[in-house]
Design an enzyme around this catalytic site. Sequence first.
Site, PDB file in Angstrom:
ATOM      1  N   GLU A   1       0.850  -1.195   0.000  1.00  0.00           N
ATOM      2  CA  GLU A   1       0.000   0.000   0.000  1.00  0.00           C
ATOM      3  C   GLU A   1       0.881   1.238   0.000  1.00  0.00           C
ATOM      4  O   GLU A   1       2.108   1.149   0.155  1.00  0.00           O
ATOM      5  CB  GLU A   1      -0.960  -0.026   1.196  1.00  0.00           C
ATOM      6  CG  GLU A   1      -2.024  -1.104   1.041  1.00  0.00           C
ATOM      7  CD  GLU A   1      -2.992  -1.182   2.208  1.00  0.00           C
ATOM      8  OE1 GLU A   1      -3.047  -0.259   3.024  1.00  0.00           O
ATOM      9  OE2 GLU A   1      -3.681  -2.215   2.305  1.00  0.00           O
TER      10      GLU A   1
ATOM     11  N   HIS B   1      -8.808   9.980   2.289  1.00  0.00           N
ATOM     12  CA  HIS B   1      -8.441   8.842   1.435  1.00  0.00           C
ATOM     13  C   HIS B   1      -8.735   9.246   0.004  1.00  0.00           C
ATOM     14  O   HIS B   1      -9.809   9.778  -0.277  1.00  0.00           O
ATOM     15  CB  HIS B   1      -9.255   7.605   1.844  1.00  0.00           C
ATOM     16  CG  HIS B   1      -8.672   6.326   1.351  1.00  0.00           C
ATOM     17  ND1 HIS B   1      -8.630   6.001   0.015  1.00  0.00           N
ATOM     18  CD2 HIS B   1      -8.095   5.290   2.006  1.00  0.00           C
ATOM     19  CE1 HIS B   1      -8.050   4.804  -0.121  1.00  0.00           C
ATOM     20  NE2 HIS B   1      -7.715   4.354   1.069  1.00  0.00           N
TER      21      HIS B   1
ATOM     22  N   ARG C   1      -0.289   8.730   1.582  1.00  0.00           N
ATOM     23  CA  ARG C   1      -1.701   8.997   1.286  1.00  0.00           C
ATOM     24  C   ARG C   1      -2.024  10.483   1.220  1.00  0.00           C
ATOM     25  O   ARG C   1      -2.847  10.909   0.413  1.00  0.00           O
ATOM     26  CB  ARG C   1      -2.552   8.314   2.360  1.00  0.00           C
ATOM     27  CG  ARG C   1      -3.991   8.217   2.004  1.00  0.00           C
ATOM     28  CD  ARG C   1      -4.736   7.353   2.983  1.00  0.00           C
ATOM     29  NE  ARG C   1      -4.480   5.936   2.789  1.00  0.00           N
ATOM     30  CZ  ARG C   1      -4.764   4.999   3.695  1.00  0.00           C
ATOM     31  NH1 ARG C   1      -5.302   5.341   4.844  1.00  0.00           N
ATOM     32  NH2 ARG C   1      -4.523   3.738   3.441  1.00  0.00           N
TER      33      ARG C   1
ATOM     34  N   HIS D   1     -11.186  10.154   6.139  1.00  0.00           N
ATOM     35  CA  HIS D   1     -10.969   8.721   6.374  1.00  0.00           C
ATOM     36  C   HIS D   1     -10.498   8.416   7.785  1.00  0.00           C
ATOM     37  O   HIS D   1     -10.957   7.461   8.405  1.00  0.00           O
ATOM     38  CB  HIS D   1      -9.939   8.233   5.356  1.00  0.00           C
ATOM     39  CG  HIS D   1      -9.642   6.768   5.423  1.00  0.00           C
ATOM     40  ND1 HIS D   1     -10.602   5.803   5.178  1.00  0.00           N
ATOM     41  CD2 HIS D   1      -8.492   6.091   5.699  1.00  0.00           C
ATOM     42  CE1 HIS D   1     -10.050   4.597   5.298  1.00  0.00           C
ATOM     43  NE2 HIS D   1      -8.771   4.745   5.631  1.00  0.00           N
TER      44      HIS D   1
ATOM     45  N   ARG E   1      -1.186   9.181   8.848  1.00  0.00           N
ATOM     46  CA  ARG E   1      -0.985   7.765   9.177  1.00  0.00           C
ATOM     47  C   ARG E   1      -0.533   6.963   7.956  1.00  0.00           C
ATOM     48  O   ARG E   1      -1.047   7.145   6.847  1.00  0.00           O
ATOM     49  CB  ARG E   1      -2.294   7.179   9.713  1.00  0.00           C
ATOM     50  CG  ARG E   1      -2.229   5.700   9.974  1.00  0.00           C
ATOM     51  CD  ARG E   1      -3.485   5.193  10.629  1.00  0.00           C
ATOM     52  NE  ARG E   1      -4.678   5.302   9.835  1.00  0.00           N
ATOM     53  CZ  ARG E   1      -4.980   4.525   8.798  1.00  0.00           C
ATOM     54  NH1 ARG E   1      -4.138   3.581   8.398  1.00  0.00           N
ATOM     55  NH2 ARG E   1      -6.119   4.692   8.152  1.00  0.00           N
TER      56      ARG E   1
ATOM     57  N   LEU F   1      -5.324  -0.633  12.140  1.00  0.00           N
ATOM     58  CA  LEU F   1      -5.748  -1.872  12.806  1.00  0.00           C
ATOM     59  C   LEU F   1      -4.599  -2.400  13.656  1.00  0.00           C
ATOM     60  O   LEU F   1      -4.807  -2.964  14.738  1.00  0.00           O
ATOM     61  CB  LEU F   1      -6.180  -2.932  11.786  1.00  0.00           C
ATOM     62  CG  LEU F   1      -7.332  -2.584  10.838  1.00  0.00           C
ATOM     63  CD1 LEU F   1      -7.805  -3.826  10.106  1.00  0.00           C
ATOM     64  CD2 LEU F   1      -8.491  -1.946  11.575  1.00  0.00           C
TER      65      LEU F   1
HETATM   66  C1  SIN Z   1      -7.357   1.014   2.431  1.00  0.00           C
HETATM   67  O1  SIN Z   1      -7.622  -0.187   2.380  1.00  0.00           O
HETATM   68  O2  SIN Z   1      -7.099   1.690   1.434  1.00  0.00           O
HETATM   69  C2  SIN Z   1      -7.356   1.707   3.777  1.00  0.00           C
HETATM   70  C3  SIN Z   1      -6.392   1.117   4.699  1.00  0.00           C
HETATM   71  C4  SIN Z   1      -6.052   2.106   5.764  1.00  0.00           C
HETATM   72  O3  SIN Z   1      -6.877   2.947   6.104  1.00  0.00           O
HETATM   73  O4  SIN Z   1      -4.923   2.074   6.225  1.00  0.00           O
END
Ligand code: SIN
Length: 492
Positions: A113, A229, A276, A334, A369, A375
């Site tokens: 990611e 996001h 992000r 987000h 973040r 999580l």
């Molecule tokens: C996502 O799946 O794009 C979000 C994951 C996150 O909020 O870290």
Amino acid sequence: MSAHAPIVIVGGGIAGLVTALAATPASVQLLCRHDDANDGASVLAQGGIAAALGPDDDPEKHARDTMIAGAQHNDAAMVRWLCAHAVNAVHWLQMQGVRFDRDTDGSLQLGREGGHGHARIVHAGGDASGAEIVRTLCAGVAQGGHVLRRSEMDTEALMLRGGAVCGVRARDARGAVHEIEASAVVLATGGTGALFARTTNPPGAQGSGLALGMAAGAQTRDMEFVQFHPTALDIPGRHCLPLITEALRGAGARFRDDNGRLLMAGMHPQEDLAPRDVVARHIWRMCQCGVRVWLDAGAVQGDWTKRFPTVLAVCLAAGIDPRRTPIPVVPAAHFHMGGLAVDHHGRTSVPGLFAVGEVACNGLHGANRLASNSLLEAVVCGNRLGTLLAVERVARLRGTTRSVERGAALPEARLGALRDLLWAAAGSVREGTSLRRALRVCAPWRGDGWQARVACRLLEGALQRAQSLGAHYRSDTIGASSAMRRRMGASA
Ligand code: SIN
């Protein structure tokens, strides 16, 4: 306080569930607003959990990526600690029964990611990670004899005695009021995304726990840092939008405009997988200029029903087959990096009151973040806090009990106006005049509803921080730091 008063945890998402499980054998009451686990943001989480499990990876590299994404505003000790415990957190979840996805050779599948230098995201059910983890932890809570889950309970007030929180007052679905004495109260109530006009959060993410903590005089921290996001499914007129996971870009999806031009090319060395805040800000600007933004997932390999069943389902429900057609996307609020200020264990500034997960700010995420660290935070910090509360007893003074109220909610029309106000003034790109104007409008609403008190605190923070940093970008500030310019790439 009764010698047998339970630990009261407000909020049944992953942070609350883990804290409850880790507090064994102490008795816990878990107060949830709904009668199932489907009301919080946890269950919507798609990406997974970041942990340095790959052959060339290690916790230091994970920590470095976390600090870079966070614009070095992070608490470095907290970051090192989190990343060092990430692999154990994955093992702990497996011990609870979570089945993470595996490759054909049996090893854990690692996704990629934004902002990560390595593939290090474990996931479950493809992009249904949050739902799988919540389901498993709920089953554990139901089996463990020490947790009493009480559903449809809205926590309206904290009770204090001798300066320490000693319980809560909650209202059930029938309107009956319950006063519950507690040896400790933990707020695990999630974020504030639903205070913005467009969000990936559920409608209840309005900062209710933040408002409760603020009413008790708990300090807040970094309230101006809100993560947007870049890829929520663009459904015009809708407030809560389905998330289109960043893992899709990790699997090859790219941003394009109407003419097929790649939107992140040349904007940052990591292009579509830049941190992000960088991606969201660029996409935000494109949208403000009237550009329709698409996520082209044509290059994504494999069986979507296994890899991305959630995205596939929400797109198909909107009449889009993402395997064949680009997905229309917009940025949406987000994650709140700010929140109730807590120490490394989750203690707020008010004795007896603790916070964990998104409602808390321990400095871990800095100004932005890193993907799939939320999580992870819920699991690692929840475990530490639950373990602490199983043994710690908050010293209490005698005296009369008083309650501090969260207060009434804003009327629906005013809440809608507040969302538009925050979106316009405190979105991905901010500037002083609009922030000042928004604060002037919002301030008189503080007496009408707790959401306005939370929003004003956020606007005040955004006004006070004149320099751009991470997700807080001030277009009117001269002299954004060179680090910020580097993060922004050519779009600064
Ligand atoms: C996502 O799946 O794009 C979000 C994951 C996150 O909020 O870290």
